[in-house]
Design a protein around this motif. Structure first.
Motif, PDB file in Angstrom:
ATOM      1  N   HIS A 103       0.790  -1.235   0.000  1.00  0.00           N
ATOM      2  CA  HIS A 103       0.000   0.000   0.000  1.00  0.00           C
ATOM      3  C   HIS A 103       0.820   1.282   0.000  1.00  0.00           C
ATOM      4  O   HIS A 103       0.305   2.333  -0.385  1.00  0.00           O
ATOM      5  CB  HIS A 103      -0.957   0.013   1.186  1.00  0.00           C
ATOM      6  N   LEU A 104       2.043   1.224   0.471  1.00  0.00           N
ATOM      7  CA  LEU A 104       2.865   2.428   0.483  1.00  0.00           C
ATOM      8  C   LEU A 104       3.960   2.254  -0.568  1.00  0.00           C
ATOM      9  O   LEU A 104       3.774   2.619  -1.701  1.00  0.00           O
ATOM     10  CB  LEU A 104       3.414   2.697   1.887  1.00  0.00           C
ATOM     11  N   SER A 105       5.088   1.671  -0.202  1.00  0.00           N
ATOM     12  CA  SER A 105       6.116   1.303  -1.184  1.00  0.00           C
ATOM     13  C   SER A 105       7.305   0.713  -0.444  1.00  0.00           C
ATOM     14  O   SER A 105       7.478   0.919   0.758  1.00  0.00           O
ATOM     15  CB  SER A 105       6.570   2.503  -2.021  1.00  0.00           C
ATOM     16  N   VAL A 106       8.117   0.005  -1.183  1.00  0.00           N
ATOM     17  CA  VAL A 106       9.319  -0.582  -0.604  1.00  0.00           C
ATOM     18  C   VAL A 106      10.288   0.528  -0.199  1.00  0.00           C
ATOM     19  O   VAL A 106      11.081   0.376   0.730  1.00  0.00           O
ATOM     20  CB  VAL A 106       9.982  -1.563  -1.596  1.00  0.00           C
ATOM     21  N   GLY A 107      10.201   1.670  -0.853  1.00  0.00           N
ATOM     22  CA  GLY A 107      11.077   2.791  -0.536  1.00  0.00           C
ATOM     23  C   GLY A 107      10.601   3.640   0.631  1.00  0.00           C
ATOM     24  O   GLY A 107      11.275   4.586   1.029  1.00  0.00           O
ATOM     25  N   HIS A 108       9.435   3.329   1.190  1.00  0.00           N
ATOM     26  CA  HIS A 108       8.886   4.128   2.288  1.00  0.00           C
ATOM     27  C   HIS A 108       9.715   3.916   3.558  1.00  0.00           C
ATOM     28  O   HIS A 108      10.146   2.794   3.846  1.00  0.00           O
ATOM     29  CB  HIS A 108       7.424   3.742   2.543  1.00  0.00           C
ATOM     30  N   PRO A 109       9.948   4.979   4.338  1.00  0.00           N
ATOM     31  CA  PRO A 109      10.738   4.838   5.568  1.00  0.00           C
ATOM     32  C   PRO A 109      10.184   3.795   6.547  1.00  0.00           C
ATOM     33  O   PRO A 109      10.954   3.134   7.237  1.00  0.00           O
ATOM     34  CB  PRO A 109      10.700   6.230   6.193  1.00  0.00           C
ATOM     35  N   LEU A 110       8.868   3.636   6.605  1.00  0.00           N
ATOM     36  CA  LEU A 110       8.302   2.623   7.498  1.00  0.00           C
ATOM     37  C   LEU A 110       8.699   1.210   7.076  1.00  0.00           C
ATOM     38  O   LEU A 110       8.861   0.329   7.908  1.00  0.00           O
ATOM     39  CB  LEU A 110       6.773   2.731   7.541  1.00  0.00           C
TER      40      LEU A 110
END
Length: 182
Positions: free
Chosen positions: A153-160
């Motif tokens: 839902h966000l991305s693999v690159g997201h800080p989370l």
């Protein structure tokens, strides 16, 4: 013709009244949301200053107020639950923390980025609470669920995503070294 003009006028007046009522409802909801968020912030200040009982009392009353004034699916209500869960986890009351996090997770269902970020945060907090409580199987499942959710839902690159992977890896390494030392 006058009758037709009056009915158009009456309809227009009714629509204007409905519109005004909805505007007032929306403003009340925004005001309630802002008050809830302010109380959560104040509870976090109390928590940071070590006034745990004050923070707990404030979060309990905030959750009650949010339940009365907002929908349980409102992100402000879920945020209050997450903050109380963090307080419980700080006090090593993991069953209570996990219960609040699971309730918060079950209430989230939005698709806006803000809702998705809150859901990812709740999932990560749930993994941490299960990890800290010693629930190894639950922690592994929760970290995996958080990782897949963020990836999807966000991305693999997201800080989370990076945070989840790092915490999960650190925990696995510590667990493996503990088993090896035993």
């Amino acid at each position: 013709q006058q009758l037709a003009g009056l009915s158009v006028f009456a309809i227009a007046a009714s629509l204007a009244g409905i519109f005004a009522f909805r505007q007032v409802e929306r403003l009340d909801l925004e005001r309630s949301r802002a008050q809830i968020e302010s109380r959560i912030n104040l509870a976090n200040v109390n928590r940071a200053q070590g006034r745990i009982l004050d923070a707990a009392s404030l979060l309990d009353s905030t959750i009650d107020a949010a339940r009365r004034e907002l929908s349980e699916h409102d992100p402000a209500f879920v945020s209050a639950l997450v903050n109380r869960a963090q307080l419980y986890a700080d006090q090593r009351e993991y069953p209570k923390a996990i219960a609040d996090l699971e309730q918060g997770l079950s209430l989230l269902r939005g698709s806006r980025e803000q809702d998705l970020l809150l859901q990812a945060r709740v999932m990560l907090e749930l993994a941490r609470a299960r990890r800290d409580s010693g629930d190894t199987v639950g922690a592994i499942e929760s970290y995996g669920d958080a990782e897949m959710f963020i990836e999807r839902h966000l991305s693999v690159g997201h800080p989370l995503y990076a945070l989840t992977k790092r915490e999960q890896g650190d925990w696995y390494r510590r667990s493996a070294s503990t088993v090896a030392d035993a």
